[in-house]
Design an enzyme around this catalytic site. Structure first.
Site, PDB file in Angstrom:
ATOM      1  N   HIS A   1      -0.444   4.333  10.725  1.00  0.00           N
ATOM      2  CA  HIS A   1      -0.872   3.031  11.268  1.00  0.00           C
ATOM      3  C   HIS A   1       0.377   2.165  11.479  1.00  0.00           C
ATOM      4  O   HIS A   1       0.580   1.149  10.833  1.00  0.00           O
ATOM      5  CB  HIS A   1      -1.860   2.374  10.305  1.00  0.00           C
ATOM      6  CG  HIS A   1      -2.317   1.016  10.727  1.00  0.00           C
ATOM      7  ND1 HIS A   1      -3.022   0.780  11.879  1.00  0.00           N
ATOM      8  CD2 HIS A   1      -2.165  -0.205  10.129  1.00  0.00           C
ATOM      9  CE1 HIS A   1      -3.274  -0.514  11.980  1.00  0.00           C
ATOM     10  NE2 HIS A   1      -2.769  -1.134  10.934  1.00  0.00           N
TER      11      HIS A   1
ATOM     12  N   GLY B   1      -8.393 -13.613   2.170  1.00  0.00           N
ATOM     13  CA  GLY B   1      -7.696 -14.227   3.299  1.00  0.00           C
ATOM     14  C   GLY B   1      -8.415 -13.886   4.597  1.00  0.00           C
ATOM     15  O   GLY B   1      -9.626 -13.648   4.604  1.00  0.00           O
TER      16      GLY B   1
END
Ligand SMILES: NC(=O)c1ccc[n+]([C@@H]2O[C@H](COP(=O)([O-])OP(=O)(O)OC[C@H]3O[C@@H](n4cnc5c(N)ncnc54)[C@H](O)[C@@H]3O)[C@@H](O)[C@H]2O)c1
Ligand SMILES: O=C(O)C[C@H](O)C(=O)O
Length: 313
Positions: free
Chosen positions: A176, A10
């Site tokens: 994150h 992707g």
């Protein structure tokens, strides 16, 4: 012969593969996706830039054919859904945990010696899942998040300083996540000077805030999450492994007491070379930074707990 596989062709996976090929990081780059023909098409498209851009890495695309990934030195996992505006990364866990677990298992069958780089979100928890479910040594499972967050930190610092990003140093540790990242302003510098000596406190606080929501800002603008910097950050990490560069890069790794944490994968500065994690570098955090790290770890742990609730671990 070096070989890198990128699972998920992707936005992020294809960008990563493109940077790897363009920079001739590996002799062969394989992209694998579940969507029929997409990897093959992107690989052919990239190969048709070789004569223009002047590189000779081999690029292969395949649809779910793990045999083509055999004997990879490094495998980057980007498969999974990205967030939409207004979502957190943590909300992706229900779909992405199943994808990451099955992809990691398939990869290991064909590349038992590979170093695994996990990108799919929520990345700290997906790295923990890959580490726990694969049973690989801890030097071989690395999450990519701090690499990107540090690059964003340098970007915002360079804008505030009106400087070139390449002349700015800075690192982001912790999870994150929008609220778990810790941009370490005390260690950030411009041409060797602490940035805190150049920028006022208010400006520096805005740089930190912008860095922490860097991914969310881009998701709001793009309607899906970012890919140029994420793909380049994953490739940067792969390059340090393949070329044994021994760069110190903030990465999500399994801790066994380092930075005061155990049984968690979270972002810390790591020396990255051909063996993957070669050393967890001990930056001496002050009390305030330690408190932020503990808070960040508690939040990552809470997301890790969901893995048991949804029966993937
Ligand atoms: N860690 C980071 O810093 C970081 C940065 C950006 C994006 N991400 C995450 O990376 C992931 C991918 O983001 P994207 O923008 O490339 O999404 P995308 O939708 O563009 O691409 C994901 C690809 O994964 C493929 N896929 C899904 N299931 C698969 C499977 N079982 N096997 C192989 N391929 C499969 C899809 O077909 C799709 O092509 C998301 O989870 C996103 O949140 C992480
Ligand atoms: O923001 C996201 O969801 C994607 C990625 O983690 C990023 O930071 O760009």
């Amino acid at each position: 012969m070096s070989k890198v596989t990128v699972v998920g062709a992707g936005n992020v996976g294809a960008t990563c593969a493109n940077v790897l090929a363009f920079n001739e990081v590996a002799d062969e780059v394989v992209m694998l996706d579940v969507k029929e023909g997409v990897s093959e098409g992107k690989a052919l498209d990239m190969l048709q830039t070789a004569a223009l851009l002047g590189f000779d890495s081999k690029i292969v695309g395949c649809t779910n054919d793990y045999a083509q990934t055999a004997n990879s030195d490094v495998v980057v996992i980007t498969s999974g859904i990205p967030r939409k505006p207004g979502m957190t990364r943590e909300e992706l866990i229900g779909v992405n945990a199943g994808i990451v677990k099955s992809v990691a298992g398939n990869i290991l069958k064909y590349s038992p010696n590979a170093i695994i780089v996990v990108v799919s979100n929520p990345m700290d928890t997906m790295t923990y899942l890959a580490f726990k479910s694969l049973g690989l040594p801890k030097n071989k499972v690395i999450g990519m998040g701090g690499t990107l967050d540090s690059s964003r930190f340098k970007c915002y610092l360079s804008k505030a300083l009106n400087a070139n990003p390449t002349e700015v140093e800075g690192l982001v540790i912790g999870g994150h996540g929008d609220t778990t990242m810790i941009p370490l302003t005390r260690f950030a510098s411009y041409k060797g000077r602490p940035v805190a000596d150049i920028l006022d406190a208010e400006t520096l606080a805005k740089v930190v805030a912008d860095t922490m929501v860097g991914g969310a800002t881009l998701t709001g603008l793009l309607g899906t999450s970012a890919w140029y910097a994420p793909g380049a950050a994953a490739a940067y990490l792969v390059e340090s492994i393949i070329h044994d560069q021994k760069k110190v890069i903030p990465c999500c790794v399994y801790l066994e007491g380092e930075y005061g944490q155990k049984d968690i994968c979270i972002g810390v500065p790591v020396l990255i070379g051909k063996n993957g994690v070669e050393e967890i570098v001990d930056y001496k955090l002050n009390a305030e930074e330690k408190a932020l790290f503990e808070k960040s770890a508690a939040a990552v742990r809470a997301t890790n707990d969901v893995l048991k609730e949804i029966n993937v671990l």
